[in-house]
Motif scaffolding. Sequence first.
Motif, PDB file in Angstrom:
ATOM      1  N   SER A 196     -44.784 -39.673 -43.471  1.00 36.81           N
ATOM      2  CA  SER A 196     -45.773 -38.711 -43.594  1.00 36.81           C
ATOM      3  C   SER A 196     -46.920 -39.360 -44.662  1.00 36.81           C
ATOM      4  O   SER A 196     -48.034 -38.927 -44.440  1.00 36.81           O
ATOM      5  CB  SER A 196     -45.198 -37.573 -44.380  1.00 36.81           C
ATOM      6  OG  SER A 196     -44.230 -36.944 -43.507  1.00 36.81           O
ATOM      7  N   LYS A 200     -50.694 -39.628 -43.717  1.00 38.17           N
ATOM      8  CA  LYS A 200     -51.892 -39.016 -44.361  1.00 38.17           C
ATOM      9  C   LYS A 200     -53.312 -40.072 -44.672  1.00 38.17           C
ATOM     10  O   LYS A 200     -54.225 -39.605 -44.615  1.00 38.17           O
ATOM     11  CB  LYS A 200     -51.244 -38.721 -45.867  1.00 38.17           C
ATOM     12  CG  LYS A 200     -52.093 -37.936 -46.840  1.00 38.17           C
ATOM     13  CD  LYS A 200     -51.618 -37.321 -47.655  1.00 38.17           C
ATOM     14  CE  LYS A 200     -52.481 -36.912 -48.841  1.00 38.17           C
ATOM     15  NZ  LYS A 200     -52.060 -36.366 -50.125  1.00 38.17           N
ATOM     16  N   ASP A 222     -58.903 -26.674 -36.039  1.00 36.68           N
ATOM     17  CA  ASP A 222     -57.597 -26.606 -36.460  1.00 36.68           C
ATOM     18  C   ASP A 222     -56.952 -25.268 -36.628  1.00 36.68           C
ATOM     19  O   ASP A 222     -55.898 -24.649 -36.299  1.00 36.68           O
ATOM     20  CB  ASP A 222     -57.122 -27.505 -37.519  1.00 36.68           C
ATOM     21  CG  ASP A 222     -55.847 -27.442 -37.752  1.00 36.68           C
ATOM     22  OD1 ASP A 222     -54.849 -27.987 -36.941  1.00 36.68           O
ATOM     23  OD2 ASP A 222     -55.618 -27.513 -39.006  1.00 36.68           O
ATOM     24  N   THR A 226     -54.422 -22.685 -34.635  1.00 38.33           N
ATOM     25  CA  THR A 226     -53.143 -22.049 -35.331  1.00 38.33           C
ATOM     26  C   THR A 226     -53.001 -20.815 -34.993  1.00 38.33           C
ATOM     27  O   THR A 226     -52.036 -20.174 -34.907  1.00 38.33           O
ATOM     28  CB  THR A 226     -53.062 -22.188 -36.812  1.00 38.33           C
ATOM     29  OG1 THR A 226     -53.186 -23.925 -37.227  1.00 38.33           O
ATOM     30  CG2 THR A 226     -52.041 -21.676 -37.738  1.00 38.33           C
ATOM     31  N   GLU A 283     -50.062 -28.040 -49.651  1.00 42.66           N
ATOM     32  CA  GLU A 283     -50.510 -28.927 -48.284  1.00 42.66           C
ATOM     33  C   GLU A 283     -49.325 -29.025 -47.314  1.00 42.66           C
ATOM     34  O   GLU A 283     -49.378 -28.808 -46.353  1.00 42.66           O
ATOM     35  CB  GLU A 283     -51.159 -30.171 -48.751  1.00 42.66           C
ATOM     36  CG  GLU A 283     -51.664 -30.908 -47.386  1.00 42.66           C
ATOM     37  CD  GLU A 283     -52.234 -32.254 -47.804  1.00 42.66           C
ATOM     38  OE1 GLU A 283     -52.011 -32.602 -48.961  1.00 42.66           O
ATOM     39  OE2 GLU A 283     -52.605 -32.784 -47.021  1.00 42.66           O
ATOM     40  N   GLN A 284     -48.416 -29.351 -47.990  1.00 47.87           N
ATOM     41  CA  GLN A 284     -47.103 -29.436 -46.943  1.00 47.87           C
ATOM     42  C   GLN A 284     -46.575 -28.217 -46.549  1.00 47.87           C
ATOM     43  O   GLN A 284     -46.144 -28.188 -45.378  1.00 47.87           O
ATOM     44  CB  GLN A 284     -45.825 -30.095 -47.781  1.00 47.87           C
ATOM     45  CG  GLN A 284     -46.028 -31.597 -48.233  1.00 47.87           C
ATOM     46  CD  GLN A 284     -44.962 -32.356 -48.972  1.00 47.87           C
ATOM     47  OE1 GLN A 284     -43.866 -31.795 -49.250  1.00 47.87           O
ATOM     48  NE2 GLN A 284     -44.885 -33.414 -49.238  1.00 47.87           N
ATOM     49  N   LYS A 287     -48.661 -27.141 -43.754  1.00 49.91           N
ATOM     50  CA  LYS A 287     -48.458 -27.990 -42.657  1.00 49.91           C
ATOM     51  C   LYS A 287     -47.327 -27.425 -41.919  1.00 49.91           C
ATOM     52  O   LYS A 287     -47.383 -27.333 -40.604  1.00 49.91           O
ATOM     53  CB  LYS A 287     -48.228 -29.435 -43.069  1.00 49.91           C
ATOM     54  CG  LYS A 287     -48.144 -30.448 -41.732  1.00 49.91           C
ATOM     55  CD  LYS A 287     -48.226 -31.895 -42.404  1.00 49.91           C
ATOM     56  CE  LYS A 287     -48.181 -32.818 -41.001  1.00 49.91           C
ATOM     57  NZ  LYS A 287     -48.011 -34.210 -41.638  1.00 49.91           N
ATOM     58  N   ARG A 290     -48.011 -23.994 -40.048  1.00 50.92           N
ATOM     59  CA  ARG A 290     -48.713 -24.401 -38.791  1.00 50.92           C
ATOM     60  C   ARG A 290     -47.837 -24.686 -37.541  1.00 50.92           C
ATOM     61  O   ARG A 290     -48.286 -24.454 -36.536  1.00 50.92           O
ATOM     62  CB  ARG A 290     -49.930 -25.104 -39.044  1.00 50.92           C
ATOM     63  CG  ARG A 290     -51.199 -24.744 -39.872  1.00 50.92           C
ATOM     64  CD  ARG A 290     -52.332 -25.829 -39.995  1.00 50.92           C
ATOM     65  NE  ARG A 290     -53.207 -25.201 -40.786  1.00 50.92           N
ATOM     66  CZ  ARG A 290     -53.703 -25.433 -42.086  1.00 50.92           C
ATOM     67  NH1 ARG A 290     -52.729 -26.242 -42.762  1.00 50.92           N
ATOM     68  NH2 ARG A 290     -54.620 -25.014 -42.664  1.00 50.92           N
ATOM     69  N   LYS A 291     -46.793 -25.359 -37.830  1.00 50.07           N
ATOM     70  CA  LYS A 291     -46.101 -25.915 -36.820  1.00 50.07           C
ATOM     71  C   LYS A 291     -44.791 -24.971 -36.495  1.00 50.07           C
ATOM     72  O   LYS A 291     -44.340 -25.070 -35.578  1.00 50.07           O
ATOM     73  CB  LYS A 291     -45.412 -27.228 -37.441  1.00 50.07           C
ATOM     74  CG  LYS A 291     -46.399 -28.122 -37.458  1.00 50.07           C
ATOM     75  CD  LYS A 291     -45.941 -29.467 -38.035  1.00 50.07           C
ATOM     76  CE  LYS A 291     -44.596 -30.107 -37.702  1.00 50.07           C
ATOM     77  NZ  LYS A 291     -44.140 -31.266 -38.022  1.00 50.07           N
TER      78      LYS A 291
END
Length: 369
Positions: A196, A200, A222, A226, A283-284, A287, A290-291
Motif C-alpha cells: 500500500s 501510494k 473516481d 463510486t 484516507e484508508q 478507500k 469505495r471497494k
Amino acid sequence: MSILKVFISSTCYDLDNVRDGLRDFIYNIGYEPIMSDYGDVLYDPRIHTHTSCIEEVKNCDMLVLLIGGRFGGKAISEAVSTVDFEKVKEKIKAGTVIDDERLSITHLEVLKAIEYGLPVYTFIKEDVLSDHKLYEKNKDKSIITEITFPSIEKQETAKYIFEFINIVRLRDHGNNIFPFKKETDIEGMLKKQWSSYFQKLIKEQFGKKEKSDNNKLEKKVDELQTLIWRFINEAPREKDSQVSQKKKYGRILWVDDYPINNESVISFFEEQNIHFDIALTTEQGLKLYRKELYDLIITDMGRGDESNAGITLIKELNFLHCQVPVIVYCSMAAIRRYSDEAIRLGAYRVVNGTANITSLITDICGLSN
C-alpha cells in the motif's frame, strides 16, 4: 540498481525464530535484511560493537522493530552519544520520558531511525501488548510495584519495556504498532503495509506530473464511479429503517488509529460471523468504503494531530452519499466537544465505553434475538 535495506531490530535470544523467519521473508521478496547476528553490520574496529549497530541504521531504508518480553543489554555511553536526542524529542509527544540511563541497544537503534526519519514498523507480542495496557492503567498508582506481568521475563525490566512502547506509539507520525503471535502474522502485515505504501508513493509521483485540472477531473471521475457502483450494488435504504429491521450485518468498517483498543469487541463479534475491516486513517477508511459494501461504519474521533478526524470522515462519506449507519466511538471529552456536530452531520450514535458499543452493535446487527 540498489536494493532496499531493512534493518531488523529486537532482542535476539528470545525472538531468534521470529527473526530467522523474517529474514527469509525479506530475502524472498528481493530486499536485503540487515541483522547484527548475521554479520550484516559493519563492525568498525575503531569503535564499540554497540556503536557500529547504531551507525548501521542510518544506512538502511526502513526499520522493523520486534518487541517481546525481554529487555536487551544496556548500551554503552559511546553508543548513546551517537543519538541526537534533541531531534528525537521533536518527533515524539511532549512529555514522553526517555531514560538515557537505561537504554538498550534496541532502544538506540529505533531512536536513530526516528532521528533520521526512517519508516519504523513495530510489532509487539500480543501478551506483552496486553500487559502494557495494564501497566498504563496503573503506572501512576502505588499498586504498580505489586503487579506481576506474566509476559515479561524479568519483572524489574517491565517499566523500561513498556515505556519503550510508549516512545514508539506516541510519536507525532509513523507511530504504527501491530500485535503478533507468530512470525507469519508479521509477514502478512508487512506485505499489506509495504504494498500500500509503495502504491501510494507511485500515485503521488504520478500526480506531481499531472496538471491541477486533470487531478480534479480524475477525482470527480473516481467519485462518480463510486456512486454508480454503489447505486448498482446497494438497495436504497434509510439509516434508521435499517436499524429497526434488525438485519444481521456481515461486514463492518472500523476506522481507528489505535485498533488494539477494540480487540475484545472485534473478537467477540467475529465469533458471531461479523467481519471487520480495519483502517488506521480517514484516507484508508474511504478507500475501503469505495471497494466494499458495508453494513455499519464505526469511527473514533481524534486521530494523530486531527482532534476531529471522525467529523472529517462523516463529511467525506456524506459527499459520497453514504447510506450506511455511522457510529462514533470516542472519549467523553470528544463526546462533549463534537457529539452535536456529529449527529447533525448524520452520525447514527456517538458513544463511549465497551459495554455501550457492544450493546449498540448487537442491536444493529440483529444479534439480540
